[in-house]
Design a protein around this motif. Structure first.
Motif, mmCIF file in Angstrom:
data_model
loop_
_atom_site.group_PDB
_atom_site.id
_atom_site.type_symbol
_atom_site.label_atom_id
_atom_site.label_comp_id
_atom_site.label_asym_id
_atom_site.label_seq_id
_atom_site.Cartn_x
_atom_site.Cartn_y
_atom_site.Cartn_z
ATOM 1 N N ASP A 147 0.872 -1.187 0.000
ATOM 2 C CA ASP A 147 0.000 0.000 0.000
ATOM 3 C C ASP A 147 0.902 1.228 0.000
ATOM 4 O O ASP A 147 1.578 1.520 0.987
ATOM 5 N N SER A 148 0.939 1.928 -1.129
ATOM 6 C CA SER A 148 1.857 3.062 -1.254
ATOM 7 C C SER A 148 1.484 4.227 -0.343
ATOM 8 O O SER A 148 2.332 5.046 0.007
ATOM 9 N N TYR A 149 0.205 4.310 0.079
ATOM 10 C CA TYR A 149 -0.223 5.399 0.971
ATOM 11 C C TYR A 149 0.156 5.108 2.420
ATOM 12 O O TYR A 149 0.397 6.012 3.205
ATOM 13 N N GLY A 150 0.190 3.806 2.751
ATOM 14 C CA GLY A 150 0.645 3.434 4.075
ATOM 15 C C GLY A 150 -0.422 3.277 5.127
ATOM 16 O O GLY A 150 -0.115 3.325 6.326
ATOM 17 N N ASP A 151 -1.678 3.040 4.718
ATOM 18 C CA ASP A 151 -2.721 2.827 5.734
ATOM 19 C C ASP A 151 -3.460 1.505 5.524
ATOM 20 O O ASP A 151 -4.512 1.269 6.100
ATOM 21 N N GLY A 152 -2.901 0.623 4.691
ATOM 22 C CA GLY A 152 -3.457 -0.708 4.509
ATOM 23 C C GLY A 152 -4.712 -0.748 3.661
ATOM 24 O O GLY A 152 -5.277 0.278 3.290
ATOM 25 N N TRP A 153 -5.143 -1.974 3.344
ATOM 26 C CA TRP A 153 -6.405 -2.159 2.634
ATOM 27 C C TRP A 153 -6.993 -3.498 3.038
ATOM 28 O O TRP A 153 -6.295 -4.436 3.398
ATOM 29 N N GLN A 154 -8.302 -3.560 2.974
ATOM 30 C CA GLN A 154 -9.033 -4.697 3.503
ATOM 31 C C GLN A 154 -9.736 -5.486 2.405
ATOM 32 O O GLN A 154 -9.912 -4.988 1.285
ATOM 33 N N PRO A 155 -10.152 -6.718 2.733
ATOM 34 C CA PRO A 155 -10.883 -7.516 1.741
ATOM 35 C C PRO A 155 -12.276 -6.973 1.484
ATOM 36 O O PRO A 155 -12.698 -5.991 2.084
ATOM 37 N N THR A 156 -13.004 -7.662 0.625
ATOM 38 C CA THR A 156 -14.246 -7.120 0.076
ATOM 39 C C THR A 156 -15.304 -6.788 1.117
ATOM 40 O O THR A 156 -16.113 -5.876 0.909
ATOM 41 N N THR A 157 -15.352 -7.518 2.247
ATOM 42 C CA THR A 157 -16.399 -7.236 3.230
ATOM 43 C C THR A 157 -16.145 -5.937 3.975
ATOM 44 O O THR A 157 -17.044 -5.412 4.626
ATOM 45 N N ALA A 158 -14.927 -5.439 3.870
ATOM 46 C CA ALA A 158 -14.603 -4.200 4.581
ATOM 47 C C ALA A 158 -15.315 -3.010 3.965
ATOM 48 O O ALA A 158 -15.456 -2.912 2.749
ATOM 49 N N ASN A 159 -15.748 -2.114 4.811
ATOM 50 C CA ASN A 159 -16.357 -0.853 4.350
ATOM 51 C C ASN A 159 -17.522 -1.088 3.404
ATOM 52 O O ASN A 159 -17.728 -0.352 2.433
ATOM 53 N N GLY A 160 -18.289 -2.134 3.653
ATOM 54 C CA GLY A 160 -19.461 -2.388 2.819
ATOM 55 C C GLY A 160 -19.135 -2.785 1.407
ATOM 56 O O GLY A 160 -19.872 -2.485 0.472
ATOM 57 N N GLY A 161 -18.043 -3.456 1.196
ATOM 58 C CA GLY A 161 -17.693 -3.920 -0.153
ATOM 59 C C GLY A 161 -16.511 -3.190 -0.722
ATOM 60 O O GLY A 161 -16.520 -2.780 -1.878
ATOM 61 N N GLY A 162 -15.486 -2.993 0.098
ATOM 62 C CA GLY A 162 -14.304 -2.277 -0.354
ATOM 63 C C GLY A 162 -13.368 -3.147 -1.156
ATOM 64 O O GLY A 162 -13.681 -4.286 -1.489
ATOM 65 N N GLY A 166 -16.380 -24.317 -4.242
ATOM 66 C CA GLY A 166 -17.209 -23.320 -3.587
ATOM 67 C C GLY A 166 -16.532 -22.564 -2.470
ATOM 68 O O GLY A 166 -17.086 -21.582 -1.946
ATOM 69 N N THR A 167 -15.331 -22.954 -2.091
ATOM 70 C CA THR A 167 -14.593 -22.249 -1.039
ATOM 71 C C THR A 167 -14.196 -20.865 -1.519
ATOM 72 O O THR A 167 -13.701 -20.703 -2.640
ATOM 73 N N VAL A 168 -14.403 -19.855 -0.653
ATOM 74 C CA VAL A 168 -14.080 -18.469 -0.998
ATOM 75 C C VAL A 168 -13.074 -17.919 0.009
ATOM 76 O O VAL A 168 -13.264 -18.038 1.222
ATOM 77 N N PHE A 169 -12.004 -17.313 -0.501
ATOM 78 C CA PHE A 169 -11.028 -16.639 0.351
ATOM 79 C C PHE A 169 -11.090 -15.141 0.061
ATOM 80 O O PHE A 169 -10.994 -14.726 -1.096
ATOM 81 N N GLU A 170 -11.276 -14.334 1.119
ATOM 82 C CA GLU A 170 -11.262 -12.879 0.997
ATOM 83 C C GLU A 170 -9.957 -12.389 1.609
ATOM 84 O O GLU A 170 -9.702 -12.580 2.798
ATOM 85 N N ILE A 171 -9.136 -11.745 0.779
ATOM 86 C CA ILE A 171 -7.770 -11.438 1.192
ATOM 87 C C ILE A 171 -7.525 -9.941 1.130
ATOM 88 O O ILE A 171 -7.835 -9.274 0.137
ATOM 89 N N GLY A 172 -6.970 -9.406 2.218
ATOM 90 C CA GLY A 172 -6.612 -7.999 2.274
ATOM 91 C C GLY A 172 -5.368 -7.803 3.103
ATOM 92 O O GLY A 172 -4.872 -8.736 3.754
ATOM 93 N N LEU A 173 -4.866 -6.590 3.127
ATOM 94 C CA LEU A 173 -3.648 -6.286 3.861
ATOM 95 C C LEU A 173 -3.895 -6.235 5.367
ATOM 96 O O LEU A 173 -2.975 -6.399 6.160
ATOM 97 N N CYS A 174 -5.144 -6.013 5.765
ATOM 98 C CA CYS A 174 -5.527 -6.010 7.175
ATOM 99 C C CYS A 174 -6.584 -7.089 7.394
ATOM 100 O O CYS A 174 -7.124 -7.644 6.441
ATOM 101 N N THR A 175 -6.904 -7.387 8.651
ATOM 102 C CA THR A 175 -7.912 -8.401 8.932
ATOM 103 C C THR A 175 -9.283 -7.917 8.491
ATOM 104 O O THR A 175 -9.524 -6.712 8.382
ATOM 105 N N GLY A 215 1.114 3.472 8.661
ATOM 106 C CA GLY A 215 2.305 2.638 8.723
ATOM 107 C C GLY A 215 2.102 1.244 8.186
ATOM 108 O O GLY A 215 3.062 0.485 8.059
ATOM 109 N N THR A 216 0.858 0.875 7.853
ATOM 110 C CA THR A 216 0.588 -0.447 7.258
ATOM 111 C C THR A 216 0.817 -0.360 5.756
ATOM 112 O O THR A 216 -0.086 -0.036 4.996
ATOM 113 N N SER A 217 2.047 -0.618 5.345
ATOM 114 C CA SER A 217 2.401 -0.431 3.933
ATOM 115 C C SER A 217 2.687 -1.736 3.206
ATOM 116 O O SER A 217 2.797 -1.747 1.981
#
Length: 311
Positions: free
Chosen positions: A204-219, A229-238, A250-252
């Motif tokens: 993350d070039s801005y340095g504040d991380g990013w979350q999987p799709t469920t974050a922020n209502g579909g981020g 049928g197994t689904v993995f949602e992957i992001g830089l934060c939990t 600082g989460t870069s």
């Protein structure tokens, strides 16, 4: 008799103009008579320019039209020349690119048909096995991202030849679209993902991380859907859960993993929900340690093309 200078001047001008026009006509006629007219091969449609490994029926295919001052009758035949570009040379490995083209086929006028503009047309197609058999390479030589070159050369009834080297900007664009030279790229079709632990490296070039799709209502986030049928949602934060938010300044960079079980018979779907801020990048690495996807910042939302040739 009194002769008017006015009429004399007019007479001189008339003689000069008449003589000059006559001389100019002779010059123009001479130029036109000495112009050497050739022929072009216009692209009607490139039907396919990708050749998947493992599909022997897929081919490079193109429809072409012959144009010359005599409605195509100046052309006696069309030669097809093939080449190979080895774009997958391993470090310290052998480059199998061809140094010389190979004459594969000569297409006779009897194979032409008359198209909608009253000019000769023909369709050309060739499969991956046919390309390999024509060139000094083997199946083991060919890998994803390698390219075959297909060059056409017009042979006229008077012995003259026209091809890629005779092109100009006028012929390669717009309606004429006459490159004579085409490229077929080798691609790898989707296949079942390698069983084991996959790794996703994220930045993350801005340095504040990013979350999987469920974050922020579909981020934004990476979504991996296996054929079972197994689904993995992957992001830089939990994953986001009210009221927590685990991304912070600082989460870069970070790493996530997911496990693919044995026995899957179909390809997995890799999708990205969208990089809304142009700051997220990530790499997908197989259990074999091979990077099969390297996606820069500002990657568009949607399905991701995974290069299985690299695994």
């Amino acid at each position: 008799m009194k002769f008017s200078y006015k009429y004399l001047s007019a007479l001189i001008i008339f003689i000069f103009i008449f003589t000059s026009c006559e001389d100019n006509d002779q010059v123009v006629d001479g130029i036109v008579d000495n112009v050497e007219r050739g022929a072009i091969l216009r692209t009607v449609e490139v039907i396919s320019n990708e050749i998947p490994i493992g599909n022997d029926e897929s081919n490079f295919a193109v429809d072409l039209e012959i144009q010359d001052i005599e409605n195509g009758t100046l052309v006696q035949s069309v030669e097809v020349w093939l080449g190979f570009r080895d774009n997958s040379v391993a470090e310290g490995g052998t480059d199998f690119s061809t140094t010389e083209e190979v004459l594969s086929e000569t297409i006779d006028t009897s194979d032409f048909m008359i198209g909608e503009f009253g000019l000769p047309r023909f369709s050309y197609m060739i499969t991956l096995p046919e390309l390999v058999s024509e060139l000094p390479i083997s199946n083991s030589t060919v890998d994803g991202s390698d390219q075959f070159t297909i060059r056409f050369e017009l042979v006229l009834v008077d012995g003259r030849r026209f091809s890629f080297a005779d092109n100009s900007g006028t012929l390669t664009g717009s309606f004429f679209s006459s490159p004579f030279l085409y490229t077929a790229t080798v691609v790898c079709p989707p296949k079942p993902p390698t069983p084991g632990v996959w790794t996703v490296e994220m930045q993350d070039s801005y340095g504040d991380g990013w979350q999987p799709t469920t974050a922020n209502g579909g981020g934004p986030g990476l979504i991996v859907t296996l054929s079972d049928g197994t689904v993995f949602e992957i992001g830089l934060c939990t994953p986001y859960e009210d009221p927590g938010y685990d991304c912070s300044d600082g989460t870069s960079a970070g790493t996530a993993t997911f496990t693919v079980p044995d026995g899957l018979e179909e390809a997995a779907d890799f999708a990205f929900q969208g990089d809304f801020w142009g700051e997220m990048s990530f790499q997908i690495i197989t259990p074999n340690g091979n990077t099969v996807g390297d996606f820069p910042a500002s990657t568009d939302a949607g399905s991701l093309a995974i290069d299985f040739c690299k695994d």
